[in-house]
Write an enzyme that holds these catalytic residues in place. Structure first.
Site, PDB file in Angstrom:
ATOM      1  N   LYS A  54     -60.272  78.265  -2.591  1.00 41.95           N
ATOM      2  CA  LYS A  54     -60.913  78.130  -3.906  1.00 41.95           C
ATOM      3  C   LYS A  54     -59.867  77.663  -4.920  1.00 41.95           C
ATOM      4  O   LYS A  54     -58.701  78.090  -4.850  1.00 41.95           O
ATOM      5  CB  LYS A  54     -61.494  79.493  -4.306  1.00 41.95           C
ATOM      6  CG  LYS A  54     -62.222  79.522  -5.635  1.00 41.95           C
ATOM      7  CD  LYS A  54     -62.790  80.914  -5.893  1.00 41.95           C
ATOM      8  CE  LYS A  54     -63.559  81.009  -7.193  1.00 41.95           C
ATOM      9  NZ  LYS A  54     -64.101  82.369  -7.439  1.00 41.95           N
ATOM     10  N   SER A 129     -69.076  82.718  -8.288  1.00 40.04           N
ATOM     11  CA  SER A 129     -68.389  81.512  -8.685  1.00 40.04           C
ATOM     12  C   SER A 129     -67.753  80.730  -7.531  1.00 40.04           C
ATOM     13  O   SER A 129     -67.433  79.565  -7.689  1.00 40.04           O
ATOM     14  CB  SER A 129     -67.284  81.871  -9.674  1.00 40.04           C
ATOM     15  OG  SER A 129     -66.318  82.717  -9.056  1.00 40.04           O
ATOM     16  N   SER A 153     -68.450  87.208  -6.653  1.00 37.97           N
ATOM     17  CA  SER A 153     -68.285  85.774  -6.431  1.00 37.97           C
ATOM     18  C   SER A 153     -68.016  85.338  -5.001  1.00 37.97           C
ATOM     19  O   SER A 153     -67.994  84.137  -4.723  1.00 37.97           O
ATOM     20  CB  SER A 153     -67.165  85.234  -7.308  1.00 37.97           C
ATOM     21  OG  SER A 153     -67.665  85.026  -8.596  1.00 37.97           O
TER      22      SER A 153
END
Ligand code: GLN
Length: 451
Positions: A54, A129, A153
């Site tokens: 990420k 997210s 997330s």
């Protein structure tokens, strides 16, 4: 393997799961690792495993932007501890994945790189997210990916995309090199298609780290040794109020209840426990995380990192203001303002102190529950993946959809989402399992049993 994943990325580039792809570098590393193995050198535990990160996890000399314009052009000068450990075991980093700006969001629509599409239904969001990390695994664009989980997330996008997502105990994985959103909540998490893959990666990246003073000192269990659990009756709890919540989709409720009945039929104890704090967890989460983030994000002042406005520099305040106004997106600005408000002298006790008290009550509650039960079951999210744009105009309804995931970050316990169910709308959804602090091995064994 690297070639295969690069082809899959190219074939569905429009999903927008990746923000940077390190094609040549990954191919070169694969060739080097291959040559080393052929020369008879011992191989690492992740020899040739293709991993995506990420865009909030530092990979030395590679772009790191938290999907924000304010970090445009920034490259870290060190690896996150998790990345260092992956590389030491011969993993190959294939690229960095899209996410909500500074990990704030539940749909991956708040990204400077644009939205990510759910590979199973491109009119829907992948969740957030860590939406890009979830889609990268879902669309077969890497083997495993790392995300970060401050309030769900990792688990919620795993749920929306039909993959496994683990958030370990707070402090189990070093946060060194993870861009901070809310430091007392943030944890690196793992996405994969199955439990053994999650377990192996956890075993490698978990554990104490001199660079993270909030990291746990507990020794790391051999998570990858997923021996089946002895067949003794389990004691399972679920939150009555959560399953009765009107916000919960009926099909999701029914499948969780059916699952609990099946467990009872197998001789396990499954009982509803009162959870009188349900209405307070989302407000407590958003007060505490916005407070922490308003402080964490004050470092992006245009001087030390990334984007800066060079025209408006009559005064330092004007310069900060212009840089931050341009650099941050709407959701991040909203949270900085909220966080600054709840920390302000006149409101501190009414909001921040109160939310801290709620957090303490939740920790006491969880200790009580785990003195009587082995695990808690919950849905991961109240619905399946939203359609794109469905919630963008209504941040409150977006925040409320975090109702089932934020609890585990407020209390720090390890939690996993495993994809067990399909909705009549064609989308997958998961079962969320929570166990006591540092019982990841047990959590993974349970997941393996039920998946
Ligand atoms: N949706 C939650 C939020 O926006 C969770 C984010 C996260 O876990 N990083 O705060």
């Amino acid at each position: 393997a690297v070639q295969h994943y690069l082809q899959q990325i190219e074939a569905r580039r429009h999903l927008n799961a990746y923000v940077y792809i390190y094609a040549e570098e990954a191919l070169k590393r694969a060739a080097e690792l291959d040559a080393s193995r052929k020369a008879g050198k011992p191989t690492g535990k992740l020899h040739g495993v293709v991993i995506a990160l990420k865009d909030v996890i530092a990979y030395k000399d590679h772009p790191l932007t938290a999907a924000s314009k304010i970090l445009e052009g920034f490259k870290p000068v060190f690896n996150a501890t998790a990345v260092e450990r992956l590389l030491a075991e011969e993993a190959i980093i294939i690229g960095s994945t899209n996410c909500d700006e500074f990990a704030m969001g539940s749909t991956n629509e708040n990204s400077a790189y644009g939205k990510v599409l759910n590979a199973l239904d491109e009119s829907r969001v992948p969740g957030g997210s860590s939406g890009g990390s979830a889609v990268a695994v879902q669309a077969n664009q890497c083997m495993v990916s790392l995300g970060s989980d401050t309030g769900g997330s990792v688990r919620q996008p795993a749920d929306f995309c039909g993959v496994v997502g683990l958030k370990p105990t707070y402090g189990r994985i070093s946060r060194h090199g993870l861009i901070a959103y809310a430091s007392s909540f943030d944890q690196i998490g793992i996405f994969a298609n199955n439990v053994p893959d999650v377990a192996l990666v956890l075993e490698i990246i978990a554990g104490p780290d001199d660079f993270d003073s909030t990291g746990a000192q507990q020794p790391v269990d051999a998570y990858s040794n997923l021996t089946p659990l002895p067949s003794k009756p389990l004691r399972i709890a679920y939150f009555k109020e959560a399953l009765e919540s009107p916000a919960l989709d009926k099909e999701i409720r029914n499948s969780i209840l059916e699952f609990t009945k099946k467990l009872q039929a197998d001789g396990h104890t499954v009982e509803p426990v009162d959870f009188e704090y349900l209405d307070f967890i989302v407000p407590a989460y958003y007060i505490l995380t916005t407070a922490e983030s308003s402080s964490n994000l004050s470092r992006y002042d245009g001087v030390k990192y990334g984007h800066r406005n060079v025209e408006k520099n009559n005064s330092l305040t004007e310069f900060y203001c212009a840089t931050r106004s341009e650099g941050f997106g709407w959701e991040v600005k909203r949270r900085i303002m909220l966080g600054t408000f709840v920390l302000s002298a006149g409101y501190y006790d009414a909001y921040f102190t109160k939310a801290q008290q709620v957090r303490k009550l939740l920790v006491e509650k969880i200790n009580l529950i785990f003195s009587q039960f082995d695990a808690i079951l919950l849905p991961t999210a109240p619905s399946t993946a939203f359609t794109i744009g469905e919630k963008t105009e209504d941040p409150i309804s977006m925040y409320l959809a975090d109702i089932f995931t934020v609890f585990s970050n407020l209390t720090g316990i390890p939690t996993i989402s495993i994809p067990l169910f399909w909705h009549s709308n064609g989308m997958p959804y998961g079962l969320q399992i929570m166990t006591n602090q540092f019982s990841e091995l047990y959590l993974l064994q349970l997941s393996q049993l039920w998946m």
